[in-house]
Design a protein around this motif. Structure first.
Motif, mmCIF file in Angstrom:
data_model
loop_
_atom_site.group_PDB
_atom_site.id
_atom_site.type_symbol
_atom_site.label_atom_id
_atom_site.label_comp_id
_atom_site.label_asym_id
_atom_site.label_seq_id
_atom_site.Cartn_x
_atom_site.Cartn_y
_atom_site.Cartn_z
ATOM 1 N N CYS A 109 157.219 16.583 95.540
ATOM 2 C CA CYS A 109 156.852 16.845 94.442
ATOM 3 C C CYS A 109 157.740 17.914 93.935
ATOM 4 O O CYS A 109 158.448 18.724 94.672
ATOM 5 N N GLU A 110 157.947 18.117 92.772
ATOM 6 C CA GLU A 110 158.598 19.323 92.111
ATOM 7 C C GLU A 110 157.661 19.934 91.106
ATOM 8 O O GLU A 110 156.475 19.720 91.235
ATOM 9 N N GLN A 111 158.302 21.190 90.691
ATOM 10 C CA GLN A 111 157.643 22.029 89.870
ATOM 11 C C GLN A 111 156.653 21.359 88.865
ATOM 12 O O GLN A 111 155.446 21.593 88.468
ATOM 13 N N LYS A 112 157.211 20.403 88.034
ATOM 14 C CA LYS A 112 156.632 19.625 87.094
ATOM 15 C C LYS A 112 155.269 18.899 87.497
ATOM 16 O O LYS A 112 154.352 18.508 86.939
ATOM 17 N N ASP A 113 155.710 18.390 88.669
ATOM 18 C CA ASP A 113 154.530 17.600 89.394
ATOM 19 C C ASP A 113 152.953 18.324 89.691
ATOM 20 O O ASP A 113 152.000 17.756 89.254
ATOM 21 N N LEU A 114 153.330 19.614 90.110
ATOM 22 C CA LEU A 114 152.306 20.381 90.302
ATOM 23 C C LEU A 114 151.607 20.872 89.093
ATOM 24 O O LEU A 114 150.660 21.173 89.200
ATOM 25 N N GLU A 115 152.469 21.186 88.034
ATOM 26 C CA GLU A 115 152.211 21.580 86.732
ATOM 27 C C GLU A 115 151.216 20.627 86.387
ATOM 28 O O GLU A 115 150.180 20.691 85.592
ATOM 29 N N GLU A 116 151.487 19.262 86.623
ATOM 30 C CA GLU A 116 150.662 18.151 85.935
ATOM 31 C C GLU A 116 149.502 18.049 86.723
ATOM 32 O O GLU A 116 148.335 17.607 86.143
ATOM 33 N N LEU A 117 149.551 18.226 87.984
ATOM 34 C CA LEU A 117 148.253 18.375 88.671
ATOM 35 C C LEU A 117 147.304 19.386 88.348
ATOM 36 O O LEU A 117 146.141 19.187 88.206
ATOM 37 N N ILE A 118 147.748 20.686 87.741
ATOM 38 C CA ILE A 118 146.681 21.381 87.294
ATOM 39 C C ILE A 118 146.300 21.089 85.954
ATOM 40 O O ILE A 118 145.126 21.029 85.639
ATOM 41 N N ILE A 119 147.118 20.493 85.014
ATOM 42 C CA ILE A 119 146.540 20.154 83.873
ATOM 43 C C ILE A 119 145.568 19.023 84.103
ATOM 44 O O ILE A 119 144.574 19.040 83.253
ATOM 45 N N LYS A 176 157.112 28.003 93.827
ATOM 46 C CA LYS A 176 157.719 29.262 93.661
ATOM 47 C C LYS A 176 157.200 29.928 92.344
ATOM 48 O O LYS A 176 156.810 31.253 91.997
ATOM 49 N N ASN A 177 157.323 29.068 91.127
ATOM 50 C CA ASN A 177 156.817 29.924 89.822
ATOM 51 C C ASN A 177 155.224 29.208 89.137
ATOM 52 O O ASN A 177 155.064 29.394 88.101
ATOM 53 N N ILE A 178 154.504 28.853 90.343
ATOM 54 C CA ILE A 178 153.363 28.443 90.097
ATOM 55 C C ILE A 178 152.194 29.695 90.239
ATOM 56 O O ILE A 178 152.349 30.017 91.456
ATOM 57 N N LYS A 179 151.482 30.088 89.301
ATOM 58 C CA LYS A 179 150.574 30.979 89.514
ATOM 59 C C LYS A 179 149.185 30.384 89.259
ATOM 60 O O LYS A 179 148.956 29.424 89.065
ATOM 61 N N VAL A 186 137.737 26.022 87.683
ATOM 62 C CA VAL A 186 138.983 26.723 88.136
ATOM 63 C C VAL A 186 139.082 27.260 89.456
ATOM 64 O O VAL A 186 140.183 27.382 90.072
ATOM 65 N N THR A 187 137.857 27.778 90.022
ATOM 66 C CA THR A 187 137.921 28.269 91.474
ATOM 67 C C THR A 187 138.565 27.313 92.346
ATOM 68 O O THR A 187 138.916 27.762 93.409
ATOM 69 N N THR A 188 137.839 25.922 92.125
ATOM 70 C CA THR A 188 138.465 24.900 92.888
ATOM 71 C C THR A 188 139.721 24.620 92.874
ATOM 72 O O THR A 188 140.451 24.197 93.877
ATOM 73 N N ILE A 189 140.352 24.715 91.518
ATOM 74 C CA ILE A 189 141.925 24.517 91.490
ATOM 75 C C ILE A 189 142.774 25.575 92.097
ATOM 76 O O ILE A 189 143.589 25.065 93.025
ATOM 77 N N ASN A 190 142.202 26.776 91.941
ATOM 78 C CA ASN A 190 142.656 27.654 92.817
ATOM 79 C C ASN A 190 142.808 27.773 94.202
ATOM 80 O O ASN A 190 143.648 28.132 94.935
#
Length: 311
Positions: free
Chosen positions: A63-73, A110-113, A81-85
């Motif tokens: 996985c790359e950052q964009k994959d994790l961003e897509e996971l969040i979306i 690294k850049n995922i908050k 939100v609590t479950t996602i966090n």
């Protein structure tokens, strides 16, 4: 076309041997065991990784950052939100470990908050609700009913977690206090009992007698008590007592914290009693119950009683 240029990103992937998910999990869990993390924490990691892989539909190590961003979306459409966090915290621990130990060239977290979430009011029980709950429990006149009354008193008196209560053994009870050994942060601590709880606990231990387990709280078959059964029984009492709020170990913990804050306990002492690892959660409790603190300020404010005369 010549071959003088650098290899492409895809070509580098062919040359560089990368760790696979199975190998990554093996080294990560080995580190968890070496750090003596609780079994519940390791299970939490396993469950969150399994869920993440299912949603990402690809190995975690690829996985790359964009994959994790897509996971969040995508997750925001389905879960809170609590479950996602909660999932992101597990992934952060995983990727930080792999990157630190050079199993990955880059850290996709690294850049995922964590997502910002609205702070919700924590429900606590009022005097009438506690009294009604005890009255409802006492209607049974059974061993289990008396046990549950004592459990309620211990929860409200000490603010301990459900897992901590389950871990108490008979020898851990010492007159006006209990030694809590099965803690979340692995540091033993002492919690204290009021006279009412001391008396009821002594009666319970006498009725309990000698059985095959050393655990303080047992089921009707004299075996270790299942934590889920405690949650189920208090949910039942809540319904019978017609209490609209949630009733369970966390509610009792929050109720204890609120009552002690209102009574004037300092944040550091409360943090120690509750077994918090830092002051942040304790401060949140103080902020949540601001109106009560405001009333305390009106009653005990530093300027109260002073008389000022205008110049």
């Amino acid at each position: 076309m010549g071959r003088r240029g650098d290899l492409s990103k895809e070509e580098l992937k062919i040359i560089i041997k990368r760790i696979n998910d199975e190998e990554a999990f093996e080294v990560f869990y080995r580190d968890c065991y070496l750090r003596n993390l609780r079994p519940a924490t390791i299970d939490y990691y396993k469950n969150e990784f399994k869920a993440a892989i299912k949603n990402l539909n690809r190995p975690l190590v690829e996985c790359e950052q964009k994959d994790l961003e897509e996971l969040i979306i995508n997750s925001k459409k389905l879960i809170k939100v609590t479950t996602i966090n909660t999932r992101l915290r597990a992934l952060r621990s995983f990727y930080n470990f792999l990157y630190k130990n050079k199993h990955l060239e880059t850290n996709p977290m690294k850049n995922i908050k964590l997502l910002r979430d609205r702070q919700k009011t924590i429900e606590t029980l009022e005097n009438k609700e506690i009294e009604l709950l005890i009255k409802t429990i006492r209607k049974q006149k059974t061993f289990v009913g008396f046990r549950d009354e004592v459990i309620l008193l211990v929860f409200l008196d000490t603010g301990i977690r459900l897992s901590e209560l389950i871990g108490i053994e008979v020898e851990d009870v010492r007159d006006n206090h209990i030694i809590i050994r099965k803690t979340k942060n692995l540091f033993e601590r002492t919690v204290y009992l009021s006279e009412t709880t001391q008396e009821q606990l002594k009666r319970y231990i006498k009725i309990r007698g000698t059985v095959g387990t050393q655990k303080l709280f047992i089921n009707r078959d004299d075996n270790d008590l299942n934590p889920h059964s405690i949650q189920t029984r208090f949910a039942k009492y809540r319904k019978e007592a017609n209490i609209s709020k949630r009733v369970g170990p966390h509610t009792f913990r929050h109720t204890m914290a609120k009552r002690m804050i209102i009574a004037g306990i300092d944040a550091f002492s409360l943090m120690t009693l509750l077994g918090h690892q830092d002051m942040s959660i304790t401060k949140r409790y103080v902020n949540l119950w601001g109106p009560d603190i405001e009333r305390k300020h009106e009653q005990y404010g530093a300027l109260k009683g002073l008389k000022f005369r205008r110049c």
